[in-house]
Design a protein around this motif. Structure first.
Motif, PDB file in Angstrom:
ATOM      1  N   THR A  53       0.828  -1.210   0.000  1.00  0.00           N
ATOM      2  CA  THR A  53       0.000   0.000   0.000  1.00  0.00           C
ATOM      3  C   THR A  53       0.857   1.253   0.000  1.00  0.00           C
ATOM      4  OG1 THR A  53      -1.763  -1.167   1.152  1.00  0.00           O
ATOM      5  CG2 THR A  53      -1.823   1.234   1.237  1.00  0.00           C
ATOM      6  N   SER A  54       1.902   1.267   0.816  1.00  0.00           N
ATOM      7  CA  SER A  54       2.743   2.464   0.900  1.00  0.00           C
ATOM      8  C   SER A  54       3.512   2.717  -0.391  1.00  0.00           C
ATOM      9  CB  SER A  54       3.718   2.370   2.080  1.00  0.00           C
ATOM     10  OG  SER A  54       4.694   1.382   1.861  1.00  0.00           O
ATOM     11  N   ALA A  55       3.779   1.666  -1.154  1.00  0.00           N
ATOM     12  CA  ALA A  55       4.518   1.822  -2.402  1.00  0.00           C
ATOM     13  C   ALA A  55       3.607   1.960  -3.618  1.00  0.00           C
ATOM     14  CB  ALA A  55       5.451   0.634  -2.593  1.00  0.00           C
ATOM     15  N   ALA A  56       2.311   1.952  -3.403  1.00  0.00           N
ATOM     16  CA  ALA A  56       1.368   1.967  -4.528  1.00  0.00           C
ATOM     17  C   ALA A  56       1.524   3.190  -5.417  1.00  0.00           C
ATOM     18  CB  ALA A  56      -0.063   1.876  -4.016  1.00  0.00           C
ATOM     19  N   THR A  62      11.198   1.568  -0.019  1.00  0.00           N
ATOM     20  CA  THR A  62      12.208   2.427   0.596  1.00  0.00           C
ATOM     21  C   THR A  62      12.467   2.000   2.038  1.00  0.00           C
ATOM     22  OG1 THR A  62      10.624   4.044   1.458  1.00  0.00           O
ATOM     23  CG2 THR A  62      11.423   4.410  -0.802  1.00  0.00           C
ATOM     24  N   ALA A  63      13.616   2.428   2.547  1.00  0.00           N
ATOM     25  CA  ALA A  63      13.965   2.132   3.939  1.00  0.00           C
ATOM     26  C   ALA A  63      12.941   2.750   4.887  1.00  0.00           C
ATOM     27  CB  ALA A  63      15.366   2.658   4.243  1.00  0.00           C
ATOM     28  N   ARG A  64      12.502   3.950   4.596  1.00  0.00           N
ATOM     29  CA  ARG A  64      11.512   4.632   5.447  1.00  0.00           C
ATOM     30  C   ARG A  64      10.203   3.837   5.514  1.00  0.00           C
ATOM     31  NH1 ARG A  64       8.530  10.271   4.279  1.00  0.00           N
ATOM     32  NH2 ARG A  64       7.594  10.509   6.319  1.00  0.00           N
ATOM     33  N   ARG A  65       9.772   3.319   4.395  1.00  0.00           N
ATOM     34  CA  ARG A  65       8.530   2.546   4.356  1.00  0.00           C
ATOM     35  C   ARG A  65       8.681   1.221   5.112  1.00  0.00           C
ATOM     36  NH1 ARG A  65       7.283   4.177  -1.918  1.00  0.00           N
ATOM     37  NH2 ARG A  65       6.384   6.196  -1.400  1.00  0.00           N
ATOM     38  N   ILE A  66       9.841   0.599   4.996  1.00  0.00           N
ATOM     39  CA  ILE A  66      10.075  -0.637   5.746  1.00  0.00           C
ATOM     40  C   ILE A  66      10.078  -0.355   7.234  1.00  0.00           C
ATOM     41  CG2 ILE A  66      11.775  -2.429   6.283  1.00  0.00           C
ATOM     42  CD1 ILE A  66      12.491  -2.446   3.308  1.00  0.00           C
ATOM     43  N   ARG A  67      10.755   0.718   7.657  1.00  0.00           N
ATOM     44  CA  ARG A  67      10.765   1.076   9.078  1.00  0.00           C
ATOM     45  C   ARG A  67       9.345   1.295   9.605  1.00  0.00           C
ATOM     46  NH1 ARG A  67      15.239   4.466   7.450  1.00  0.00           N
ATOM     47  NH2 ARG A  67      17.167   3.549   8.235  1.00  0.00           N
ATOM     48  N   PHE A  85      11.002 -13.024   8.370  1.00  0.00           N
ATOM     49  CA  PHE A  85      10.494 -11.953   7.506  1.00  0.00           C
ATOM     50  C   PHE A  85      10.993 -10.602   8.014  1.00  0.00           C
ATOM     51  CE2 PHE A  85       6.859  -9.268   5.871  1.00  0.00           C
ATOM     52  CZ  PHE A  85       7.156  -9.422   4.527  1.00  0.00           C
ATOM     53  N   ALA A  86      10.928 -10.400   9.324  1.00  0.00           N
ATOM     54  CA  ALA A  86      11.426  -9.152   9.919  1.00  0.00           C
ATOM     55  C   ALA A  86      12.920  -8.988   9.676  1.00  0.00           C
ATOM     56  CB  ALA A  86      11.125  -9.119  11.411  1.00  0.00           C
ATOM     57  N   GLN A  87      13.680 -10.073   9.781  1.00  0.00           N
ATOM     58  CA  GLN A  87      15.118 -10.004   9.521  1.00  0.00           C
ATOM     59  C   GLN A  87      15.408  -9.638   8.073  1.00  0.00           C
ATOM     60  OE1 GLN A  87      16.306 -13.914  10.762  1.00  0.00           O
ATOM     61  NE2 GLN A  87      16.956 -13.204  12.791  1.00  0.00           N
ATOM     62  N   ALA A  88      14.662 -10.255   7.154  1.00  0.00           N
ATOM     63  CA  ALA A  88      14.859  -9.946   5.739  1.00  0.00           C
ATOM     64  C   ALA A  88      14.560  -8.474   5.463  1.00  0.00           C
ATOM     65  CB  ALA A  88      13.986 -10.841   4.862  1.00  0.00           C
ATOM     66  N   LEU A  89      13.462  -7.978   6.018  1.00  0.00           N
ATOM     67  CA  LEU A  89      13.129  -6.560   5.836  1.00  0.00           C
ATOM     68  C   LEU A  89      14.160  -5.672   6.514  1.00  0.00           C
ATOM     69  CD1 LEU A  89       9.252  -6.619   6.347  1.00  0.00           C
ATOM     70  CD2 LEU A  89      10.520  -6.474   4.185  1.00  0.00           C
ATOM     71  N   GLY A  90      14.576  -6.048   7.709  1.00  0.00           N
ATOM     72  CA  GLY A  90      15.578  -5.268   8.429  1.00  0.00           C
ATOM     73  C   GLY A  90      16.900  -5.204   7.692  1.00  0.00           C
ATOM     74  N   ASP A  91      17.295  -6.289   7.049  1.00  0.00           N
ATOM     75  CA  ASP A  91      18.537  -6.291   6.274  1.00  0.00           C
ATOM     76  C   ASP A  91      18.440  -5.390   5.047  1.00  0.00           C
ATOM     77  OD1 ASP A  91      19.867  -8.003   7.973  1.00  0.00           O
ATOM     78  OD2 ASP A  91      19.458  -9.801   6.786  1.00  0.00           O
ATOM     79  N   LEU A  92      17.230  -5.150   4.582  1.00  0.00           N
ATOM     80  CA  LEU A  92      17.051  -4.274   3.413  1.00  0.00           C
ATOM     81  C   LEU A  92      17.231  -2.794   3.756  1.00  0.00           C
ATOM     82  CD1 LEU A  92      13.974  -5.967   1.774  1.00  0.00           C
ATOM     83  CD2 LEU A  92      16.264  -5.807   0.801  1.00  0.00           C
ATOM     84  N   PRO A  94      19.486  -0.868   5.523  1.00  0.00           N
ATOM     85  CA  PRO A  94      20.739  -0.193   5.188  1.00  0.00           C
ATOM     86  C   PRO A  94      21.059  -0.226   3.699  1.00  0.00           C
ATOM     87  CG  PRO A  94      21.179  -2.221   6.400  1.00  0.00           C
ATOM     88  CD  PRO A  94      19.697  -2.011   6.404  1.00  0.00           C
ATOM     89  N   VAL A  95      20.604  -1.271   3.018  1.00  0.00           N
ATOM     90  CA  VAL A  95      20.834  -1.367   1.578  1.00  0.00           C
ATOM     91  C   VAL A  95      20.068  -0.263   0.852  1.00  0.00           C
ATOM     92  CG1 VAL A  95      20.448  -2.822  -0.456  1.00  0.00           C
ATOM     93  CG2 VAL A  95      21.340  -3.828   1.660  1.00  0.00           C
ATOM     94  N   LEU A  96      18.840  -0.026   1.283  1.00  0.00           N
ATOM     95  CA  LEU A  96      18.024   1.005   0.643  1.00  0.00           C
ATOM     96  C   LEU A  96      18.418   2.413   1.093  1.00  0.00           C
ATOM     97  CD1 LEU A  96      14.620  -0.844   0.865  1.00  0.00           C
ATOM     98  CD2 LEU A  96      15.998  -0.472  -1.188  1.00  0.00           C
ATOM     99  N   ASP A  97      18.994   2.534   2.276  1.00  0.00           N
ATOM    100  CA  ASP A  97      19.430   3.836   2.778  1.00  0.00           C
ATOM    101  C   ASP A  97      20.645   4.385   2.041  1.00  0.00           C
ATOM    102  OD1 ASP A  97      17.658   4.749   4.681  1.00  0.00           O
ATOM    103  OD2 ASP A  97      18.706   3.827   6.374  1.00  0.00           O
ATOM    104  N   ASP A  98      21.493   3.518   1.541  1.00  0.00           N
ATOM    105  CA  ASP A  98      22.762   3.932   0.941  1.00  0.00           C
ATOM    106  C   ASP A  98      22.780   3.579  -0.542  1.00  0.00           C
ATOM    107  OD1 ASP A  98      25.396   4.349   0.153  1.00  0.00           O
ATOM    108  OD2 ASP A  98      26.245   3.432   1.953  1.00  0.00           O
TER     109      ASP A  98
END
Length: 121
Positions: A53-56, A62-67, A85-92, A94-98
């Motif tokens: 929904t947030s990416a629609a 984005t990192a902000r949307r995942i947070r 699932f939380a770990q996979a999203l959490g690992d994303l 820093p990848v999306l932030d930089d």
């Protein structure tokens, strides 16, 4: 951010550990989803729906949307299904932030995982 790199499988340039970790976590979870050894819980499906929904509007994960989505699940999301699932999203995050860590294949794989989690019942 870690400055340690790992050797990627398809490129001559070293890939940051952060990107490699996110890629492997997303790919492993998606593989388990496809084989049926991981099925999203109702909370994980809710988080996936929030992300979709947030990416629609622009289609961007984005990192902000995942947070924001992870905040919805708070502590419970880290405990459901072993927190994978939380770990996979959490690992994303820093990848999306930089921009130097971002890899389109990781983002695409994450989008596929989120869509699969949201669509499962």
């Amino acid at each position: 951010m870690s400055l340690t790199s790992v050797e990627p499988k398809t490129s001559l340039f070293p890939e940051p550990v952060t990107t490699d970790r996110a890629r492997h976590r997303v790919e492993a979870l998606m593989a388990d989803f496809r084989t049926g050894s991981w099925q999203p819980t109702p909370l994980e499906r809710r988080i996936a729906h929030l992300l979709i929904t947030s990416a629609a509007g622009d289609g961007m994960l984005t990192a902000r949307r995942i947070r924001a989505a992870l905040w919805e699940g708070a502590v419970a999301i880290t405990q459901e299904n072993g927190g994978r699932f939380a770990q996979a999203l959490g690992d994303l995050v820093p990848v999306l932030d930089d921009p130097q860590l971002a890899a389109l294949d990781v983002v695409d794989a994450a989008a596929e995982l989120i869509a699969a989690a949201a669509g499962s019942a």
